[in-house]
Scaffold this active site. Structure first.
Site, PDB file in Angstrom:
ATOM      1  CB  ILE A  69      -0.947  -0.018   1.213  1.00 22.05           C
ATOM      2  CG1 ILE A  69      -1.999  -1.120   1.035  1.00 22.05           C
ATOM      3  CG2 ILE A  69      -1.624   1.343   1.398  1.00 22.05           C
ATOM      4  CD1 ILE A  69      -2.874  -1.344   2.254  1.00 22.05           C
ATOM      5  CB  VAL A 100       0.311   1.840  -4.508  1.00 25.83           C
ATOM      6  CG1 VAL A 100      -0.700   2.510  -5.442  1.00 25.83           C
ATOM      7  CG2 VAL A 100       0.729   0.485  -5.071  1.00 25.83           C
ATOM      8  CD  GLU A 101      -2.653   5.326  -0.794  1.00 30.73           C
ATOM      9  OE1 GLU A 101      -2.538   6.518  -1.135  1.00 30.73           O
ATOM     10  OE2 GLU A 101      -3.741   4.731  -0.759  1.00 30.73           O
ATOM     11  CB  SER A 102       3.635   7.836   0.112  1.00 24.04           C
ATOM     12  OG  SER A 102       4.196   6.736   0.822  1.00 24.04           O
ATOM     13  CE1 TYR A 137      -3.779   2.917  -3.530  1.00 23.96           C
ATOM     14  CE2 TYR A 137      -5.421   1.269  -2.960  1.00 23.96           C
ATOM     15  CZ  TYR A 137      -4.364   2.088  -2.605  1.00 23.96           C
ATOM     16  OH  TYR A 137      -3.897   2.065  -1.311  1.00 23.96           O
TER      17      TYR A 137
END
Length: 239
Positions: A110, A113-115, A201
């Site tokens: 996660i 992908v997020e940051s 996502y």
């Protein structure tokens, strides 16, 4: 005309059905034995008991084939990130994962992908930090300072644990809910919402996890019901 030839003829005629039946029985037996020999030859040695040629197998209808509904998400590459920077958070992520009883590799997927492991990441919508928490989500899951990596990770992991319970470990739904909110997933009757961003996502997180671990996040049950997500990875994507 003598009686003996007539009697001989009658006796032969009377025994004809029995002889024919015996012959047909022999044909059936030979056929059955041939069939079983073929089946027996098809079984590799050591893979179980041989078939008994004296027993006729019962007829069994083939099992019904259930339709498989494919997950409507794209084929993607695992996102790249700065491996050296990611390594600085390994211990912290492992610590939070143990505390919150979640898979550390799921948190890594996660975060990637997020940051991209940037603790100062800030989205145009206001999502902040490693796990890109929106202000309301940060407050809801106890992050008093979402800019702090530990605070951010703990709140994000609590949210992941909440989603795992809410969606009964259905990983595509858990990942979709982390992106679009659990309300959106529920709105579409517990399916991935038809938002291109969310579907991309989900695919990226699945790809990231599989790249890191060599395993799919999709359980057997999910794969049967929802289909399998095929992902490809560039050779230079760091772990």
């Amino acid at each position: 005309m003598t009686i003996r030839p007539i009697l001989a003829g009658l006796i032969a005629f009377a025994t004809l059905p029995a002889a024919w039946a015996d012959s047909w029985s022999d044909i059936q037996t030979d056929h059955a034995l041939g069939l079983y020999r073929e089946l027996d030859d098809a079984i590799a040695p050591g893979l179980g008991t041989k078939l008994n040629p004296e027993a006729v197998p019962p007829f069994r209808k083939p099992p019904a084939v259930k339709a498989i509904k494919a997950l409507d998400i794209p084929v993607v590459k695992a996102p790249s990130y700065n491996a050296r920077q990611a390594a600085t958070f390994n211990k912290l992520i492992a610590k939070v994962a143990r505390e919150q009883k979640v898979d550390p590799q799921l948190l890594h997927a996660i975060i990637a992908v997020e940051s991209g492991y940037d603790p100062e990441a800030l989205s145009p919508k206001g999502a902040q930090g490693l796990m890109q928490l929106m202000p309301q989500t940060a407050a809801r899951f106890g992050a008093s300072n979402p800019a702090d990596p530990l605070d951010n990770l703990r709140a994000g992991a609590r949210y992941v644990r909440f989603l795992l319970t809410a969606f009964k470990q259905d990983m595509p739904l858990v990942i979709a809910a982390y992106n679009a909110g659990e309300g959106s997933v529920s709105k579409y009757r517990n399916s991935i919402p038809p938002y291109p961003e969310t579907r991309m996502y989900v695919a990226k997180v699945l790809a990231s996890y599989e790249k890191r671990t060599g395993q799919s996040l999709l359980s057997a049950a999910t794969a049967t019901v929802g289909g399998r997500v095929h992902v490809t990875f560039p050779a230079d994507t760091p772990l």
